[in-house]
Design a protein around this motif. Structure first.
Motif, PDB file in Angstrom:
ATOM      1  N   THR A  67       0.830  -1.208   0.000  1.00 41.20           N
ATOM      2  CA  THR A  67       0.000   0.000   0.000  1.00 41.20           C
ATOM      3  C   THR A  67       0.860   1.252   0.000  1.00 41.20           C
ATOM      4  OG1 THR A  67      -1.812  -1.128   1.155  1.00 41.20           O
ATOM      5  CG2 THR A  67      -1.780   1.283   1.260  1.00 41.20           C
ATOM      6  N   MET A  68       1.917   1.253   0.821  1.00 43.82           N
ATOM      7  CA  MET A  68       2.814   2.407   0.875  1.00 43.82           C
ATOM      8  C   MET A  68       3.541   2.603  -0.460  1.00 43.82           C
ATOM      9  SD  MET A  68       2.358   3.858   3.698  1.00 43.82           S
ATOM     10  CE  MET A  68       3.670   5.041   3.407  1.00 43.82           C
ATOM     11  N   ILE A  69       4.029   1.514  -1.034  1.00 45.50           N
ATOM     12  CA  ILE A  69       4.713   1.600  -2.334  1.00 45.50           C
ATOM     13  C   ILE A  69       3.758   2.134  -3.391  1.00 45.50           C
ATOM     14  CG2 ILE A  69       5.796   0.249  -4.188  1.00 45.50           C
ATOM     15  CD1 ILE A  69       6.828  -1.656  -2.019  1.00 45.50           C
ATOM     16  N   TYR A  70       2.560   1.607  -3.397  1.00 45.09           N
ATOM     17  CA  TYR A  70       1.549   2.000  -4.384  1.00 45.09           C
ATOM     18  C   TYR A  70       1.213   3.480  -4.254  1.00 45.09           C
ATOM     19  CZ  TYR A  70      -2.622   1.306  -7.298  1.00 45.09           C
ATOM     20  OH  TYR A  70      -3.552   1.363  -8.296  1.00 45.09           O
ATOM     21  N   GLY A 219      -4.228   6.538  -3.400  1.00 38.88           N
ATOM     22  CA  GLY A 219      -3.370   5.362  -3.476  1.00 38.88           C
ATOM     23  C   GLY A 219      -3.462   4.496  -2.237  1.00 38.88           C
ATOM     24  N   MET A 220      -3.579   5.116  -1.074  1.00 41.16           N
ATOM     25  CA  MET A 220      -3.703   4.363   0.177  1.00 41.16           C
ATOM     26  C   MET A 220      -5.010   3.576   0.227  1.00 41.16           C
ATOM     27  SD  MET A 220      -1.045   4.997   2.281  1.00 41.16           S
ATOM     28  CE  MET A 220      -1.589   4.940   3.971  1.00 41.16           C
ATOM     29  N   ARG A 221      -6.047   4.110  -0.408  1.00 39.51           N
ATOM     30  CA  ARG A 221      -7.370   3.480  -0.368  1.00 39.51           C
ATOM     31  C   ARG A 221      -7.643   2.596  -1.579  1.00 39.51           C
ATOM     32  NH1 ARG A 221     -10.729   7.012  -1.592  1.00 39.51           N
ATOM     33  NH2 ARG A 221     -12.579   5.995  -0.768  1.00 39.51           N
ATOM     34  N   SER A 222      -6.734   2.521  -2.508  1.00 34.73           N
ATOM     35  CA  SER A 222      -6.988   1.852  -3.787  1.00 34.73           C
ATOM     36  C   SER A 222      -7.375   0.388  -3.606  1.00 34.73           C
ATOM     37  CB  SER A 222      -5.749   1.952  -4.674  1.00 34.73           C
ATOM     38  OG  SER A 222      -6.012   1.404  -5.946  1.00 34.73           O
ATOM     39  N   PHE A 223      -8.386  -0.035  -4.342  1.00 31.93           N
ATOM     40  CA  PHE A 223      -8.844  -1.422  -4.274  1.00 31.93           C
ATOM     41  C   PHE A 223      -9.378  -1.915  -5.616  1.00 31.93           C
ATOM     42  CE2 PHE A 223     -12.664  -4.117  -3.873  1.00 31.93           C
ATOM     43  CZ  PHE A 223     -12.052  -5.292  -3.440  1.00 31.93           C
ATOM     44  N   ASP A 224     -10.289  -1.144  -6.213  1.00 31.86           N
ATOM     45  CA  ASP A 224     -11.040  -1.651  -7.366  1.00 31.86           C
ATOM     46  C   ASP A 224     -10.161  -1.987  -8.559  1.00 31.86           C
ATOM     47  OD1 ASP A 224     -10.506   1.035  -7.497  1.00 31.86           O
ATOM     48  OD2 ASP A 224     -12.536   1.658  -8.028  1.00 31.86           O
ATOM     49  N   LEU A 225      -9.181  -1.135  -8.867  1.00 37.79           N
ATOM     50  CA  LEU A 225      -8.314  -1.409 -10.016  1.00 37.79           C
ATOM     51  C   LEU A 225      -7.442  -2.638  -9.762  1.00 37.79           C
ATOM     52  CD1 LEU A 225      -7.315  -0.457 -12.806  1.00 37.79           C
ATOM     53  CD2 LEU A 225      -5.555   0.860 -11.628  1.00 37.79           C
ATOM     54  N   PHE A 265      -7.422   3.308   8.127  1.00 38.94           N
ATOM     55  CA  PHE A 265      -7.825   4.656   8.543  1.00 38.94           C
ATOM     56  C   PHE A 265      -6.703   5.356   9.300  1.00 38.94           C
ATOM     57  CE2 PHE A 265      -9.422   7.270  12.060  1.00 38.94           C
ATOM     58  CZ  PHE A 265     -10.055   8.285  11.362  1.00 38.94           C
ATOM     59  N   LEU A 266      -6.072   4.625  10.233  1.00 44.19           N
ATOM     60  CA  LEU A 266      -4.994   5.215  11.026  1.00 44.19           C
ATOM     61  C   LEU A 266      -3.777   5.536  10.154  1.00 44.19           C
ATOM     62  CD1 LEU A 266      -5.180   3.025  14.259  1.00 44.19           C
ATOM     63  CD2 LEU A 266      -5.940   5.383  13.970  1.00 44.19           C
ATOM     64  N   MET A 267      -3.473   4.662   9.205  1.00 37.51           N
ATOM     65  CA  MET A 267      -2.363   4.928   8.290  1.00 37.51           C
ATOM     66  C   MET A 267      -2.581   6.225   7.524  1.00 37.51           C
ATOM     67  SD  MET A 267      -1.552   1.152   6.678  1.00 37.51           S
ATOM     68  CE  MET A 267      -0.544   1.858   5.361  1.00 37.51           C
ATOM     69  N   ILE A 268      -3.793   6.390   6.990  1.00 40.37           N
ATOM     70  CA  ILE A 268      -4.094   7.596   6.216  1.00 40.37           C
ATOM     71  C   ILE A 268      -4.039   8.831   7.112  1.00 40.37           C
ATOM     72  CG2 ILE A 268      -5.891   8.793   4.902  1.00 40.37           C
ATOM     73  CD1 ILE A 268      -6.805   6.037   3.894  1.00 40.37           C
ATOM     74  N   ALA A 269      -4.643   8.742   8.312  1.00 37.23           N
ATOM     75  CA  ALA A 269      -4.692   9.892   9.208  1.00 37.23           C
ATOM     76  C   ALA A 269      -3.301  10.287   9.690  1.00 37.23           C
ATOM     77  CB  ALA A 269      -5.596   9.584  10.404  1.00 37.23           C
ATOM     78  N   VAL A 270      -2.515   9.285  10.102  1.00 36.16           N
ATOM     79  CA  VAL A 270      -1.189   9.557  10.670  1.00 36.16           C
ATOM     80  C   VAL A 270      -0.233  10.106   9.618  1.00 36.16           C
ATOM     81  CG1 VAL A 270       0.866   8.444  11.659  1.00 36.16           C
ATOM     82  CG2 VAL A 270      -1.400   7.901  12.554  1.00 36.16           C
TER      83      VAL A 270
END
Length: 285
Positions: A67-70, A219-225, A265-270
């Motif tokens: 997720t971080m790389i993406y 990018g952090m939330r990406s799923f559908d693609l 959620f915490l990853m995105i917020a932090v």
């Protein structure tokens, strides 16, 4: 004076009600259920066990790294390419309106449709991309089946689809720059490169900050693609937090999947909040 104060307070009630019902209550419930093993019949408190399991299972903790790389690579590519396209499409070329429409077109297409299309284009033996590469002697690259290439193939597709929005934001930001800056620079003998470096780039920073934040959070939330192209595979090569959460929920591990949502959620917020503070501190006043 008192009436004005009462009115200003009551005007906040509708917004606070919507915020409480659709954000605060679901957030608190998610935090609670992430500490339980639950289904639709019973709830059993388990403390931090779900979080420990999430970070101990390879299929789950790999998703955090991917997720971080993406997020970083898609965000960085959209910023750089979007800025260059924005500069090009605000120049004096005659076909810039047509080119703007072409650049924005991928954003109008469904993400699932884009994923399915690029999966076909990247087929190792029948895909159009490999057939074109075969003309110059490059044979049958397994874009989505190779564990070292799959994530980057999806990242490239994501950049292609999201580049239109980034470009439009940059175009708006560049067009908002006062033309007198460029006129003064020309009088001082600045060439196009210096105008770009010392005028366009600093004054387009608000637009750049918007693109960075939108691209990073997206990018952090990406799923559908990712799900449409690889389903998180091969193996765990393209597994991200969102796809790992979906798989756990589909398998009936509701508490574990809820914990994954809380982690995301915490990853995105932090990460997003300090990033935004940093970007705002560097804007030109």
């Amino acid at each position: 004076m008192d009436k004005k104060k009462i009115y200003s307070t009551w005007f906040l009630v509708p917004a606070m009600a919507v915020f409480t019902v659709f954000f605060l209550i679901p957030l608190l419930l998610s935090l609670y259920f992430s500490l339980t093993i639950w289904n639709f019949d019973e709830v059993k408190f388990c403390g931090l066990q779900n979080f420990k399991m999430f970070f101990s299972e390879r299929s789950l903790n790999t998703g955090v790294k991917n997720t971080m790389i993406y997020a970083v690579l898609t965000g960085g590519a959209k910023v750089v390419l979007g800025f260059l396209i924005g500069v090009f499409l605000t120049s004096s070329i005659k076909t810039k309106n047509l080119l703007r429409s072409i650049v924005f077109f991928p954003n109008l297409v469904s993400t699932i449709a884009v994923g399915i299309t690029f999966t076909a284009l990247m087929h190792p033996s029948k895909g159009l991309i490999n057939k074109c590469l075969g003309l110059i002697g490059i044979q049958n690259i397994d874009w989505l089946g190779n564990t070292k290439l799959a994530l980057f193939s999806v990242i490239g597709t994501d950049v292609w689809k999201g580049l239109g929005v980034a470009s439009v934001i940059f175009i708006a930001g560049i067009q908002a720059i006062d033309k007198t800056y460029y006129e003064a620079a020309v009088i001082d003998g600045a060439d196009k490169w210096k105008q770009l470096l010392y005028i366009t780039l600093p004054l387009a920073r608000p637009a750049m900050n918007s693109v960075i934040m939108l691209s990073f959070i997206g990018g952090m939330r990406s799923f559908d693609l990712i799900w449409a192209m690889t389903g998180g595979g091969p193996g765990y090569a393209t597994e991200v937090v969102a796809s790992a959460v979906y798989k756990q929920y589909a398998a009936g591990y509701y508490g574990l999947s809820t914990a994954g949502n809380v982690i995301m959620f915490l990853m995105i917020a932090v990460l997003a909040y300090p990033l935004q503070k940093f970007l705002l501190s560097r804007e030109v006043d």
